[in-house]
Design an enzyme around this catalytic site. Structure first.
Site, PDB file in Angstrom:
ATOM      1  N   TYR A  45     -16.785  17.922 -14.099  1.00 39.25           N
ATOM      2  CA  TYR A  45     -17.071  16.490 -14.246  1.00 39.25           C
ATOM      3  C   TYR A  45     -18.119  16.097 -13.185  1.00 39.25           C
ATOM      4  CZ  TYR A  45     -16.568  11.468 -14.113  1.00 39.25           C
ATOM      5  OH  TYR A  45     -16.842  10.120 -14.118  1.00 39.25           O
ATOM      6  N   ARG A  83       0.840  -1.201   0.000  1.00 41.80           N
ATOM      7  CA  ARG A  83       0.000   0.000   0.000  1.00 41.80           C
ATOM      8  C   ARG A  83       0.877   1.254   0.000  1.00 41.80           C
ATOM      9  NH1 ARG A  83      -1.624   1.654   4.585  1.00 41.80           N
ATOM     10  NH2 ARG A  83      -2.442  -0.322   5.351  1.00 41.80           N
ATOM     11  N   LYS A  86      -8.954   7.379 -18.838  1.00 40.17           N
ATOM     12  CA  LYS A  86      -9.295   7.991 -20.118  1.00 40.17           C
ATOM     13  C   LYS A  86      -8.098   7.915 -21.074  1.00 40.17           C
ATOM     14  CE  LYS A  86     -13.022   8.754 -17.767  1.00 40.17           C
ATOM     15  NZ  LYS A  86     -13.279  10.021 -17.104  1.00 40.17           N
ATOM     16  N   ASP A  96      -7.340  19.370 -13.050  1.00 43.43           N
ATOM     17  CA  ASP A  96      -7.678  18.056 -13.599  1.00 43.43           C
ATOM     18  C   ASP A  96      -7.253  18.081 -15.070  1.00 43.43           C
ATOM     19  OD1 ASP A  96      -8.957  15.880 -14.818  1.00 43.43           O
ATOM     20  OD2 ASP A  96     -10.609  15.902 -13.386  1.00 43.43           O
TER      21      ASP A  96
HETATM   22  C1  LIG Z   1     -13.674  10.253 -15.723  1.00 44.48           C
HETATM   23  C2  LIG Z   1     -13.220  11.486 -15.071  1.00 44.48           C
HETATM   24  C3  LIG Z   1     -12.966  11.526 -13.690  1.00 44.48           C
HETATM   25  C4  LIG Z   1     -13.200  10.309 -12.799  1.00 44.48           C
HETATM   26  O1  LIG Z   1     -12.339   9.270 -13.109  1.00 44.48           O
HETATM   27  P1  LIG Z   1     -12.667   7.706 -12.906  1.00 44.48           P
HETATM   28  O2  LIG Z   1     -11.433   7.051 -13.389  1.00 44.48           O
HETATM   29  O3  LIG Z   1     -13.886   7.408 -13.709  1.00 44.48           O
HETATM   30  O4  LIG Z   1     -12.911   7.511 -11.446  1.00 44.48           O
HETATM   31  C5  LIG Z   1     -12.509  12.706 -13.145  1.00 44.48           C
HETATM   32  N1  LIG Z   1     -12.309  13.810 -13.912  1.00 44.48           N
HETATM   33  C6  LIG Z   1     -12.558  13.801 -15.235  1.00 44.48           C
HETATM   34  C7  LIG Z   1     -12.329  15.045 -16.037  1.00 44.48           C
HETATM   35  C8  LIG Z   1     -13.012  12.658 -15.862  1.00 44.48           C
HETATM   36  O5  LIG Z   1     -13.260  12.657 -17.174  1.00 44.48           O
END
Ligand SMILES: *Cc1c(COP(=O)(O)O)cnc(C)c1O
Length: 386
Positions: A98, A46, A195, A170
């Site tokens: 998001y 961890r 993504k 982000d």
């Molecule tokens: C998908 C997404 C998230 C969340 O991510 P997960 O891997 O689905 O938990 C956060 N921010 C943005 C901009 C996203 O597209």
């Protein structure tokens, strides 16, 4: 070394015993101590795990950060960051956020006394108006999703710094291949690596990248304390995906630009939201701070009656809720990704019943155009026949 070379070589010179070019999956949670008071650098997985460590080192370097932390999902990365804040703290957050991050702030963090104001983070007056004595940080998405609004990062990070606020960005939609916010003054980067970084619609993962020793130590403590860490197999899959990030992002950008131009001219389409288009209001900011454009954009059909048949008739493009993978996906934000955002906020930003979001994959662009063309035509015939 250029970023393309660094991406392709992730982990390839790190395995000292066999020289394996692909870094191995160390499927182990515990590590033998040589003797009392000694460690190999790994004690319990961890805290630190070999496969994850190679990924984290690569991520820190790609984002020009000092440390990186791989998390089980993008939301785990967001949650880990949000535990930097305490009861009574306030955050300023991008409007058109998001949906999952909005839900976490409003339905979870609010119960712990952490509050947020949602503003257009490019509007300096709105930022000043939202800033309070207890404001601790800015959480920015640029581009936002689905409406692709751009924030001038250098300007806003400078503003935050003058007020002693942390800036968290982000960077999911552009990835370090196209944009590196830490170089523009941000303090923390978060990613849904599910993504573009993973890129194949097959692994959930999140990343945090930090700048500065103190912040890096703080996040290391939280990452280990909370424990929403990425496992060795998923760390390996993510590295495997990242090796081709440069090629994929170029192709995503190319396909999205061709398709955005195609849809902009289509008689059934009202508006296309894509920063690569010169008509986009923040086109110049995007060009100045990033070296390219993401592969997703949104568009509004002229008539909401198009939405249902278009989603039913697309064949190559899948009607599915994610983005950033090699396969093209289309989603309906008002009822899917953004359903947790209250109607009045959605209307304020323009996420309405005519808006579709398109995550353009790496298929041949002519096949994607043909699929859209037949779906729009089938939808038109149904509407006119009705
Ligand atoms: C998908 C997404 C998230 C969340 O991510 P997960 O891997 O689905 O938990 C956060 N921010 C943005 C901009 C996203 O597209």
């Amino acid at each position: 070394m250029r970023i393309e070379s660094r991406l392709a070589q992730i982990g390839s010179i790190k395995e000292p015993v066999t020289g394996a070019v692909s870094f191995p999956i160390y499927q182990a949670t515990a590590f033998r101590h040589p003797k009392l008071g000694e460690s190999t650098g790994f004690d319990y997985a961890r805290t630190k795990s070999p496969t994850r460590a190679v990924l984290e080192e690569a991520a820190a370097e790609l984002e020009s950060g000092d440390a990186a932390f791989a998390c089980s999902t993008g939301m785990a990365a967001v949650q880990t960051i949000l535990t930097l804040f305490s009861q009574g703290d306030h955050l300023i957050v991008s409007l058109d956020l998001y949906g999952g991050t909005y839900r976490l702030l409003e339905q979870v963090m609010s119960r712990f006394g952490v509050s947020a104001s949602y503003v257009d983070t490019n509007d300096m007056d709105a930022l000043a108006a939202a800033c309070r004595d207890n404001t601790k940080a800015l959480l920015i998405e640029t581009p936002t999703n689905p409406l692709m609004m751009i924030t001038d990062l250098a300007k806003v990070c400078g503003w935050a710094k003058e007020r002693g606020l942390l800036t968290i960005v982000d960077n999911t939609l552009l990835t370090p291949y196209f944009q590196r916010p830490l170089e523009l003054g941000a303090d923390i980067i978060i990613h849904s690596a599910t993504k573009y970084l993973g890129g194949h619609n097959d692994v959930l993962a999140g990343l945090i990248v930090t700048k500065g020793k103190e912040l890096s130590e703080q996040i290391a403590f939280l990452h280990n304390s909370i424990g929403a860490v990425l496992g060795p197999q998923d760390s390996w899959l993510l590295m495997r995906g990242m090796k081709t990030l440069a090629l994929r992002m170029e192709r995503h950008q190319h396909n999205a630009t061709v398709l955005a131009n195609y849809l902009q001219e289509h008689p059934a389409i009202d508006e296309v939201f894509y920063p690569a288009l010169p008509s986009h209001p923040h086109h110049h900011i995007q060009n100045a701070q990033s070296s390219g454009n993401t592969g997703i954009f949104s568009f509004k059909v002229k008539d909401a009656r198009y939405v249902e048949p278009v989603l039913r008739h697309i064949r190559l493009i899948a009607f599915a809720e994610s983005l950033g993978g090699v396969e093209s996906l289309m989603t309906y934000p008002a009822v899917q990704t953004h359903a947790d955002i209250p109607l009045e906020i959605r209307q304020q930003v323009g996420v309405d019943d005519r808006l579709l979001r398109f995550s353009v994959g790496i298929e041949h662009v002519d096949d994607l155009i043909a699929d859209l063309e037949q779906a729009l035509e089938a939808a038109r015939l149904e509407i006119e026949g009705a």
